[in-house]
Motif scaffolding. Structure first.
Motif, PDB file in Angstrom:
ATOM      1  N   TRP A  76      -7.722  37.561 -62.205  1.00 22.11           N
ATOM      2  CA  TRP A  76      -8.372  36.712 -63.204  1.00 22.11           C
ATOM      3  C   TRP A  76      -9.371  35.775 -62.532  1.00 22.11           C
ATOM      4  CZ3 TRP A  76      -5.674  32.263 -66.280  1.00 22.11           C
ATOM      5  CH2 TRP A  76      -6.405  31.962 -67.439  1.00 22.11           C
ATOM      6  N   ASP A  77      -8.938  35.095 -61.482  1.00 17.03           N
ATOM      7  CA  ASP A  77      -9.858  34.184 -60.803  1.00 17.03           C
ATOM      8  C   ASP A  77     -10.997  34.922 -60.125  1.00 17.03           C
ATOM      9  OD1 ASP A  77      -9.050  31.383 -61.171  1.00 17.03           O
ATOM     10  OD2 ASP A  77      -7.154  32.037 -60.298  1.00 17.03           O
ATOM     11  N   LEU A  78     -10.740  36.111 -59.617  1.00 17.74           N
ATOM     12  CA  LEU A  78     -11.823  36.900 -59.051  1.00 17.74           C
ATOM     13  C   LEU A  78     -12.887  37.170 -60.105  1.00 17.74           C
ATOM     14  CD1 LEU A  78     -13.037  38.634 -56.760  1.00 17.74           C
ATOM     15  CD2 LEU A  78     -11.622  40.528 -57.590  1.00 17.74           C
ATOM     16  N   MET A  79     -12.470  37.547 -61.288  1.00 16.61           N
ATOM     17  CA  MET A  79     -13.422  37.805 -62.369  1.00 16.61           C
ATOM     18  C   MET A  79     -14.154  36.539 -62.779  1.00 16.61           C
ATOM     19  SD  MET A  79     -10.965  40.372 -64.540  1.00 16.61           S
ATOM     20  CE  MET A  79     -12.158  40.818 -65.788  1.00 16.61           C
ATOM     21  N   LEU A  80     -13.413  35.445 -62.910  1.00 11.37           N
ATOM     22  CA  LEU A  80     -14.047  34.187 -63.309  1.00 11.37           C
ATOM     23  C   LEU A  80     -15.047  33.713 -62.263  1.00 11.37           C
ATOM     24  CD1 LEU A  80     -10.900  32.354 -64.729  1.00 11.37           C
ATOM     25  CD2 LEU A  80     -12.786  33.334 -66.055  1.00 11.37           C
ATOM     26  N   ARG A  81     -14.714  33.879 -60.991  1.00 11.45           N
ATOM     27  CA  ARG A  81     -15.645  33.481 -59.929  1.00 11.45           C
ATOM     28  C   ARG A  81     -16.906  34.317 -59.943  1.00 11.45           C
ATOM     29  NH1 ARG A  81     -11.657  32.472 -54.670  1.00 11.45           N
ATOM     30  NH2 ARG A  81     -10.438  30.773 -55.606  1.00 11.45           N
ATOM     31  N   ARG A  82     -16.796  35.548 -60.401  1.00  8.22           N
ATOM     32  CA  ARG A  82     -17.955  36.433 -60.492  1.00  8.22           C
ATOM     33  C   ARG A  82     -18.769  36.192 -61.759  1.00  8.22           C
ATOM     34  NH1 ARG A  82     -15.436  42.341 -58.684  1.00  8.22           N
ATOM     35  NH2 ARG A  82     -15.168  41.850 -56.453  1.00  8.22           N
ATOM     36  N   GLY A  83     -18.318  35.259 -62.592  1.00  8.51           N
ATOM     37  CA  GLY A  83     -19.057  34.935 -63.805  1.00  8.51           C
ATOM     38  C   GLY A  83     -18.588  35.670 -65.040  1.00  8.51           C
ATOM     39  N   ARG A  84     -17.511  36.450 -64.943  1.00  9.34           N
ATOM     40  CA  ARG A  84     -16.991  37.163 -66.105  1.00  9.34           C
ATOM     41  C   ARG A  84     -16.170  36.196 -66.953  1.00  9.34           C
ATOM     42  NH1 ARG A  84     -15.189  42.429 -67.562  1.00  9.34           N
ATOM     43  NH2 ARG A  84     -14.821  42.271 -69.814  1.00  9.34           N
ATOM     44  N   ARG A  85     -16.552  36.041 -68.203  1.00 13.37           N
ATOM     45  CA  ARG A  85     -15.894  35.055 -69.068  1.00 13.37           C
ATOM     46  C   ARG A  85     -14.772  35.745 -69.837  1.00 13.37           C
ATOM     47  NH1 ARG A  85     -20.081  30.266 -70.407  1.00 13.37           N
ATOM     48  NH2 ARG A  85     -21.080  30.309 -68.361  1.00 13.37           N
ATOM     49  N   VAL A  86     -13.675  35.912 -69.147  1.00 14.84           N
ATOM     50  CA  VAL A  86     -12.531  36.602 -69.721  1.00 14.84           C
ATOM     51  C   VAL A  86     -11.378  35.622 -69.880  1.00 14.84           C
ATOM     52  CG1 VAL A  86     -11.675  37.362 -67.463  1.00 14.84           C
ATOM     53  CG2 VAL A  86     -11.076  38.665 -69.499  1.00 14.84           C
ATOM     54  N   LEU A  87     -10.675  35.720 -70.990  1.00 14.24           N
ATOM     55  CA  LEU A  87      -9.518  34.878 -71.245  1.00 14.24           C
ATOM     56  C   LEU A  87      -8.279  35.500 -70.616  1.00 14.24           C
ATOM     57  CD1 LEU A  87     -10.230  34.134 -75.014  1.00 14.24           C
ATOM     58  CD2 LEU A  87     -10.995  32.831 -73.018  1.00 14.24           C
ATOM     59  N   GLY A  88      -7.176  34.771 -70.606  1.00 17.14           N
ATOM     60  CA  GLY A  88      -5.917  35.281 -70.084  1.00 17.14           C
ATOM     61  C   GLY A  88      -4.834  35.220 -71.146  1.00 17.14           C
ATOM     62  N   TYR A  98     -16.044  26.722 -63.318  1.00 18.21           N
ATOM     63  CA  TYR A  98     -15.075  26.836 -64.399  1.00 18.21           C
ATOM     64  C   TYR A  98     -13.844  26.039 -64.035  1.00 18.21           C
ATOM     65  CZ  TYR A  98     -12.228  30.159 -61.701  1.00 18.21           C
ATOM     66  OH  TYR A  98     -11.434  30.734 -60.734  1.00 18.21           O
ATOM     67  N   LEU A  99     -13.055  25.711 -65.045  1.00 21.51           N
ATOM     68  CA  LEU A  99     -11.810  24.977 -64.866  1.00 21.51           C
ATOM     69  C   LEU A  99     -10.723  25.660 -65.681  1.00 21.51           C
ATOM     70  CD1 LEU A  99     -13.170  21.383 -65.670  1.00 21.51           C
ATOM     71  CD2 LEU A  99     -12.926  22.383 -63.386  1.00 21.51           C
ATOM     72  N   ARG A 100      -9.531  25.694 -65.131  1.00 22.44           N
ATOM     73  CA  ARG A 100      -8.347  26.054 -65.907  1.00 22.44           C
ATOM     74  C   ARG A 100      -7.173  25.289 -65.310  1.00 22.44           C
ATOM     75  NH1 ARG A 100      -4.874  29.703 -63.708  1.00 22.44           N
ATOM     76  NH2 ARG A 100      -5.521  30.850 -61.836  1.00 22.44           N
ATOM     77  N   ALA A 106     -12.440  23.291 -54.206  1.00 21.20           N
ATOM     78  CA  ALA A 106     -12.512  22.883 -55.609  1.00 21.20           C
ATOM     79  C   ALA A 106     -11.120  22.997 -56.226  1.00 21.20           C
ATOM     80  CB  ALA A 106     -13.500  23.757 -56.365  1.00 21.20           C
ATOM     81  N   GLY A 107     -10.818  22.082 -57.140  1.00 22.89           N
ATOM     82  CA  GLY A 107      -9.510  22.081 -57.773  1.00 22.89           C
ATOM     83  C   GLY A 107      -8.538  21.168 -57.060  1.00 22.89           C
ATOM     84  N   GLY A 108      -7.270  21.251 -57.418  1.00 24.32           N
ATOM     85  CA  GLY A 108      -6.264  20.393 -56.789  1.00 24.32           C
ATOM     86  C   GLY A 108      -4.911  20.563 -57.448  1.00 24.32           C
ATOM     87  N   THR A 109      -3.921  19.845 -56.921  1.00 21.69           N
ATOM     88  CA  THR A 109      -2.548  19.904 -57.422  1.00 21.69           C
ATOM     89  C   THR A 109      -1.952  18.502 -57.433  1.00 21.69           C
ATOM     90  OG1 THR A 109      -2.175  22.168 -56.621  1.00 21.69           O
ATOM     91  CG2 THR A 109      -0.224  20.819 -56.985  1.00 21.69           C
ATOM     92  N   GLY A 155     -13.534  27.115 -60.176  1.00 18.06           N
ATOM     93  CA  GLY A 155     -14.544  27.864 -59.447  1.00 18.06           C
ATOM     94  C   GLY A 155     -15.514  26.905 -58.787  1.00 18.06           C
ATOM     95  N   GLY A 156     -16.207  27.394 -57.770  1.00 18.58           N
ATOM     96  CA  GLY A 156     -17.152  26.543 -57.065  1.00 18.58           C
ATOM     97  C   GLY A 156     -16.913  26.552 -55.574  1.00 18.58           C
TER      98      GLY A 156
END
Length: 331
Positions: free
Chosen positions: A191-203, A308-310, A282-285, A277-278
């Motif tokens: 999923w993250d691979l697709m999102l990083r490539r710009g694919r706007r897919v939901l989960g 993107y953010l999730r 990027a991101g955190g916990t 993404g970025g």
């Protein structure tokens, strides 16, 4: 482009719990459709897709009422076999066709009928996996269905065999059956691979339950949809809009962006992850302090450059709630 202030899964409105991936005695499950509907209703579900292998079913007349809705559909297949004997399956595409919105139904040249079979696509030796996935999605869409892509890790497909294929709106990121069958049910990396490539897919998360009694495969993965009413049309519209979250346990109450910070409200959790993404890092916990009852609120400062953010909310048992992604250029 920076993220504007916005709220996702806004408080208020009705929320409905559903399973998008389920099998009965019409394919390789062990419960009848009536038994399956009764079981899910008893566990607090509001809607269910009986997604039989290569067999479209529509039990809405039999089971729909003001408190429960059936999403008619099927799980369609394409297979890559080692050779023409078809004794060894090397890879497969399993994709849901779920009956779409009222407009999609009205515009479709022909709809599936109840108990209609869709023959799998069969390939031998080699295939253009991405083209095959796109063709399978096209066959479903032309019959008025919205399309998802299911359990790629279990299916043994490589990223170039499905990530770029067009025609499906959501990826199955958690499959409770294959988690317990063989540890192959977590697909967030793809999923993250697709999102990083710009694919706007939901989960989405699901059960893929067969109820064989070999291991637990029911009531372990679901979606919570925010919709104005409990109807097929309203649920499918909300799914397409991403107005839902997925879970194997926790509740994701709401989340959003305000003044360059991401905030999250959830049921008590051990940690909350911001996946972004970025650039690297990027991101955190945020992790709950020892001895507390867990996090119900978390915040993250955006660094700039996120594409993107999730968010993920993980409880003390490792069960997770997943938001859908938000993108920097969406208001």
């Amino acid at each position: 482009m920076p993220f504007s202030d916005q709220v996702f899964l806004a408080p208020g409105g009705s929320r409905y719990k559903g399973n998008l991936h389920s099998h009965t005695t019409n394919s390789d499950g062990r419960l009848t459709p009536a038994e399956s509907v009764a079981a899910f209703r008893a566990h607090g579900y509001d809607f269910l897709c009986l997604s039989e292998h290569d067999l479209y079913t529509d039990y809405s007349d039999a089971f729909d009422d003001e408190g429960f809705v059936i999403l008619p559909g099927l799980e369609a297949s394409a297979y890559l076999y080692a050779d023409e004997s078809e004794s060894v399956r090397l890879r497969c595409h399993h994709m849901h066709g779920i009956l779409g919105t009222d407009e999609m139904v009205g515009a479709a040249p022909r709809l599936f009928s109840h108990m209609e079979r869709l023959e799998p696509i069969r390939c031998h030796g080699s295939w253009d996996g991405e083209a095959v996935a796109g063709e399978l999605a096209r066959r479903l869409a032309e019959r008025g269905c919205v399309v998802t892509y299911n359990h790629p890790i279990w299916s043994r497909v490589e990223p170039d065999e499905f990530c770029g294929a067009e025609g499906y709106f959501a990826l199955e990121i958690f499959n409770y059956d294959t988690v317990n069958e063989s540890g192959t049910g977590y697909d967030v990396t793809y999923w993250d691979l697709m999102l990083r490539r710009g694919r706007r897919v939901l989960g989405f998360a699901s059960d893929d339950n067969h109820n064989e009694g070999l291991f637990d495969d029911a009531f372990g993965g679901w979606v919570i949809v925010r919709a104005p009413e409990l109807s097929r049309d309203a649920i499918v519209r909300a799914l397409l809009a991403g107005d839902y979250y997925s879970s194997s346990g926790p509740e994701l109450l709401s989340w959003g962006v305000e003044a360059g910070r991401v905030w999250v409200e959830c049921s008590p959790c051990e940690r909350v992850n911001l996946v972004a993404g970025g650039p690297v890092n990027a991101g955190g916990t945020v992790i709950a302090q020892a001895g507390t009852e867990g996090l119900t609120h978390a915040e993250f400062e955006l660094r700039g450059g996120e594409t993107y953010l999730r968010v993920e909310c993980v409880d003390a048992r490792g069960r997770t709630a997943w938001s859908n992604p938000a993108f920097a250029d969406e208001a």
